[in-house]
Scaffold this active site. Structure first.
Site, PDB file in Angstrom:
ATOM      1  N   GLU A  93      36.517  42.360  44.799  1.00  0.00           N
ATOM      2  CA  GLU A  93      35.676  43.550  44.826  1.00  0.00           C
ATOM      3  C   GLU A  93      35.060  43.813  46.197  1.00  0.00           C
ATOM      4  O   GLU A  93      34.974  44.964  46.631  1.00  0.00           O
ATOM      5  CB  GLU A  93      34.567  43.447  43.770  1.00  0.00           C
ATOM      6  CG  GLU A  93      35.035  43.703  42.345  1.00  0.00           C
ATOM      7  CD  GLU A  93      35.789  42.541  41.723  1.00  0.00           C
ATOM      8  OE1 GLU A  93      35.794  41.439  42.319  1.00  0.00           O
ATOM      9  OE2 GLU A  93      36.366  42.725  40.637  1.00  0.00           O
ATOM     10  N   HIS A 145      29.397  43.739  29.804  1.00  0.00           N
ATOM     11  CA  HIS A 145      29.432  44.538  31.039  1.00  0.00           C
ATOM     12  C   HIS A 145      28.534  45.772  30.935  1.00  0.00           C
ATOM     13  O   HIS A 145      28.880  46.846  31.409  1.00  0.00           O
ATOM     14  CB  HIS A 145      30.859  44.984  31.360  1.00  0.00           C
ATOM     15  CG  HIS A 145      31.855  43.873  31.450  1.00  0.00           C
ATOM     16  ND1 HIS A 145      31.848  42.938  32.461  1.00  0.00           N
ATOM     17  CD2 HIS A 145      32.911  43.554  30.669  1.00  0.00           C
ATOM     18  CE1 HIS A 145      32.856  42.091  32.295  1.00  0.00           C
ATOM     19  NE2 HIS A 145      33.514  42.431  31.207  1.00  0.00           N
TER      20      HIS A 145
HETATM   21  C1  LIG Z   1      34.690  39.927  39.465  1.00  0.00           C
HETATM   22  C2  LIG Z   1      35.454  40.445  38.300  1.00  0.00           C
HETATM   23  N1  LIG Z   1      36.389  41.398  38.491  1.00  0.00           N
HETATM   24  C3  LIG Z   1      37.089  41.892  37.448  1.00  0.00           C
HETATM   25  C4  LIG Z   1      36.859  41.448  36.180  1.00  0.00           C
HETATM   26  C5  LIG Z   1      37.561  42.062  34.983  1.00  0.00           C
HETATM   27  N2  LIG Z   1      38.508  41.111  34.425  1.00  0.00           N
HETATM   28  C6  LIG Z   1      38.194  40.351  33.351  1.00  0.00           C
HETATM   29  S1  LIG Z   1      39.396  39.255  32.998  1.00  0.00           S
HETATM   30  C7  LIG Z   1      40.348  39.788  34.268  1.00  0.00           C
HETATM   31  C8  LIG Z   1      41.656  39.137  34.578  1.00  0.00           C
HETATM   32  C9  LIG Z   1      41.412  37.781  35.077  1.00  0.00           C
HETATM   33  O1  LIG Z   1      42.598  37.222  35.495  1.00  0.00           O
HETATM   34  P1  LIG Z   1      42.732  35.649  35.631  1.00  0.00           P
HETATM   35  O2  LIG Z   1      41.680  35.135  36.541  1.00  0.00           O
HETATM   36  O3  LIG Z   1      44.142  35.386  35.992  1.00  0.00           O
HETATM   37  O4  LIG Z   1      42.404  35.126  34.174  1.00  0.00           O
HETATM   38  P2  LIG Z   1      43.208  35.413  32.832  1.00  0.00           P
HETATM   39  O5  LIG Z   1      42.593  36.635  32.231  1.00  0.00           O
HETATM   40  O6  LIG Z   1      44.630  35.620  33.165  1.00  0.00           O
HETATM   41  O7  LIG Z   1      42.983  34.228  31.994  1.00  0.00           O
HETATM   42  C10 LIG Z   1      39.735  40.826  34.949  1.00  0.00           C
HETATM   43  C11 LIG Z   1      40.312  41.551  36.091  1.00  0.00           C
HETATM   44  C12 LIG Z   1      35.868  40.456  36.015  1.00  0.00           C
HETATM   45  N3  LIG Z   1      35.541  39.987  34.798  1.00  0.00           N
HETATM   46  N4  LIG Z   1      35.193  39.965  37.082  1.00  0.00           N
END
Ligand SMILES: Cc1ncc(C[n+]2csc(CCOP(=O)(O)OP(=O)(O)O)c2C)c(N)n1
Ligand SMILES: [Mg+2]
Lengths: 323, 330
Positions: B61, B128
């Site tokens: 971000e 959120h």
């Molecule tokens: C700082 C931040 N940016 C975006 C999000 C929104 N978000 C929630 S889960 C996710 C994907 C996360 O990917 P990863 O770290 O690979 O974990 P996974 O969901 O695949 O287990 C996103 C973009 C968030 N929670 N926090």
């Protein structure tokens, strides 16, 4: 001092994965806000299996409840936390899915923002290095979270200070819709750690024994005062990012191919082949775990949250005056 | 004219701006083939993806907003879809401290025409909810708009993209996918202008986001008791339309401010400070209805105790309009 020898049997690892999946699948049936972890059990079970009570854990949110289960939390309390009902250990104040059992030795996400818990684990390792030689912090994070700036900053600090921390990238190949193959520039995410002089390994994240062994080495290094390590565990998210994910970004064939590599079936086959488990016994244990978790989660879903507003808490006064 | 939800209106505004101006591009997580979190960019990938103007971002971000500030200074008009407003906290040096100061510090020679979209508010998402709006209001030069109707969603998005300084567009998750309404794509709405959602003579309720909808419902309840509340939709939280609020409250004789964001440094506090700062003693009583100073709680029962309800607003309005004799207010 915490032990460095293997404390959990391979059958125990299989059982922990079966329990984790049973809880996870019951949540999928009862909770539209759940983030399914099916297929990734070998990473979070293998990574957090052999830690002692002095060690600090900061698991990735996907699988966090399974880590809490493994460390002794009651599934009923965890489920109450996930639904935010009267028996929630946070008094309903915070989400039990991403922050299931917070305490001085367990860190979660305290907002909905990914990445910060990697810094918290690193800071906990700084504390441990000063107060409890031999103790370690182990932190999990997704392939998507690996791109957050605070992760890079934390790794560098840990390397600079030689902190007893193990970073585990739970690479399920997607951050919601974005493939890690696209988002993680460079050949391997572990190269980012290598560039800082942090020893790094790439393991098959669907092989719980391989994960356990890689983490075991990293933990031993940290306990011996030799600084941080990085383990990249490649796995696959079998379900959607969240419930009702349209999954327009991947093909059913890709998902089906990974179903062949299911971590639980894989270890089960090995245990059965070695005669440490019979197929019938395995089936019975899986069914028992499923039935137990189904009953617990279904009951938790129907529980009331009315007493929380009246409960004593640092905020009770404020919440009352607002209502 | 066509009928749209707020979410569809924002997407239409972005599409129209991108068609009209090639310097506009969009960056955000899951805005490619996925269509945006909660469909926030539905269709834009098909129209503009091939041109490289819809960029799927990693979870970075600070860099998403930092690069947008740089691109904006260099001549682009970026839109960052930040997904959730709570992530604004991760971006405040480039956005608040620096991006919003550039025009001032260069006498307007360099500007930062940047829009940051951010979803917030209690609602179906169960998480959120934090708008972080108080934090945004602390930075001079940072504009904050919060539409509550499809028309305003369209017009304010166009105005935000047209603006030469950073604008945060707060999108309330309980309103985004609400009822469709006619949207006139030629209608301009100025940033900084509040609007009277419902006229009334007995007291003024100033609100933003979901609180506007709740205030309108409360006003209907009050009307049944013969109390006519005027509901002012602030629409712009920075700058605030203090003049409109003051004129309304002077006419009705009382002001109730209903807010979903934290007390202390949010729009309610800013509005009071602005009203008092205008000089003369206020000729009308003011009451603030806002959440307690705690993190947003998770449990449904706690969340509804945390955020002012329709009944809370109606009760507060009644008490303000006709204080019960003998009661002592703290
Ligand atoms: C700082 C931040 N940016 C975006 C999000 C929104 N978000 C929630 S889960 C996710 C994907 C996360 O990917 P990863 O770290 O690979 O974990 P996974 O969901 O695949 O287990 C996103 C973009 C968030 N929670 N926090
Ligand atoms: Mg992932």
């Amino acid at each position: 001092m915490t032990t460095t020898t293997t404390t959990i049997t391979e059958t125990g690892l299989w059982q922990a994965m079966v329990e984790a999946r049973a809880f996870d699948q019951a949540m999928c049936r009862h909770n539209g806000h759940w983030h399914e972890a099916r297929g990734e059990e070998a990473v979070f079970v293998g990574a957090f299996a052999e830690l002692g009570p002095d060690d600090v854990v900061a698991p990735h949110f996907r699988g966090a409840c399974a880590v809490a289960l493994q460390r002794g939390s009651s599934p009923a309390t965890l489920a109450a936390g996930v639904f935010g009902t009267d028996a929630s250990s946070s008094g309903g104040h915070w989400r039990g899915d991403i922050c299931p059992a917070p305490g001085p030795r367990s860190v979660g996400m305290f907002s909905g923002s990914l990445g910060t818990s990697v810094a918290y684990a690193t800071g906990a390792a700084l504390h441990l290095s000063r107060t409890s030689p031999g103790a370690v912090a182990v932190c999990g994070f997704g392939d998507g979270t690996a791109n957050s700036g605070i992760v890079a900053e934390s790794l560098n600090l840990a390397a600079m200070l030689g902190l007893p921390v193990v970073y585990v990238c739970q690479d399920n190949q997607y951050a919601t819709s974005l493939p890690s193959a696209v988002a993680l520039a460079g050949e391997r995410v572990s190269d980012r750690a290598r560039a800082l002089g942090i020893p790094a390994t790439d393991v098959d994240g669907n092989d719980v024994l391989a994960v356990r062994d890689a983490i075991g080495e990293a933990v031993a290094r940290a306990r011996a005062g030799a600084g941080p390590s990085f383990v990249h565990a490649l796995t696959y998210r079998m379900g959607g990012h969240y419930m009702n994910d349209p999954e327009t970004y991947r093909s059913p064939e890709e998902v089906a191919a990974w179903a062949e590599r299911d971590p639980i079936a894989r270890l089960q086959d090995q245990l059965v082949a070695r005669g440490e488990l019979t197929a019938d016994d395995a089936t019975a244990q899986v069914r028992a775990a499923d039935e137990r978790m189904e009953a617990i989660v279904a009951a938790a879903k129907g529980a009331s949250d009315a007493a929380l507003v009246r409960a004593t808490s640092p905020y009770a006064e404020d919440l009352r005056s607002a209502s | 004219m066509s009928r749209m939800t707020m979410s569809e209106a924002i997407v239409a505004a972005i599409a129209d701006a991108m068609t009209a101006d090639p310097s506009v591009y969009l960056m955000g997580q899951d805005i490619g083939v996925f269509g945006g979190p909660m469909q926030s960019t539905k269709g834009l990938w098909d129209s503009f993806g091939a041109q490289g103007r819809v960029i799927d971002a990693p979870i970075s971000e600070a860099a998403m907003v930092g690069t947008a500030v740089g691109a904006a200074m260099a001549g682009s008009r970026p839109i960052v879809d930040l997904m959730f407003a709570e992530f604004l906290a991760l971006t405040m040096t480039p956005l608040g401290l620096e991006g919003s100061a550039v025009a001032f510090r260069t006498r307007g020679e360099v500007t930062v025409p940047l829009v940051v979209r951010a979803k917030c508010g209690v609602g179906p998402h169960r998480g959120h909810a934090e708008s972080c709006v108080g934090m945004l209001l602390a930075f001079p030069g940072l504009k904050v708009a919060m539409p509550t109707t499809p028309q305003d969603a369209y017009s304010l998005t166009r105005a935000a993209i047209r603006d030469d300084n950073p604008v945060v567009l707060l999108e309330h998750m309980s309103l985004l996918h609400g009822a469709r309404a006619e949207v006139d794509r030629t209608l301009d709405v100025r940033l900084g202008a509040a609007d009277i959602r419902r006229p009334g003579r007995d007291l003024t309720i100033a609100a933003s986001g979901l609180m506007v909808q709740r205030a309108v419902r409360a006003a209907k309840d009050l009307a049944a008791d013969g109390v006519e509340a005027e509901v002012v939709d602030l629409r712009s939280l920075a700058p605030l339309d203090t003049a409109l609020v003051r004129a309304s409250a002077e006419r009705t004789g009382a002001l109730l401010v209903a807010e979903e964001s934290w007390p202390g440094s949010g729009p309610a506090a800013a509005l009071c400070a602005a009203l008092l700062g205008d000089g003369d003693r206020l000729g009308f009583p003011v009451r603030l209805l806002q959440p307690p100073p705690t993190p947003v709680p998770f449990a449904a029962s706690l969340e509804s105790a945390f955020v002012p309800s329709v009944a809370d607003i109606a009760d507060a309005a009644r008490a303000l309009h006709a204080p019960v004799k003998g009661t002592v207010t703290a």
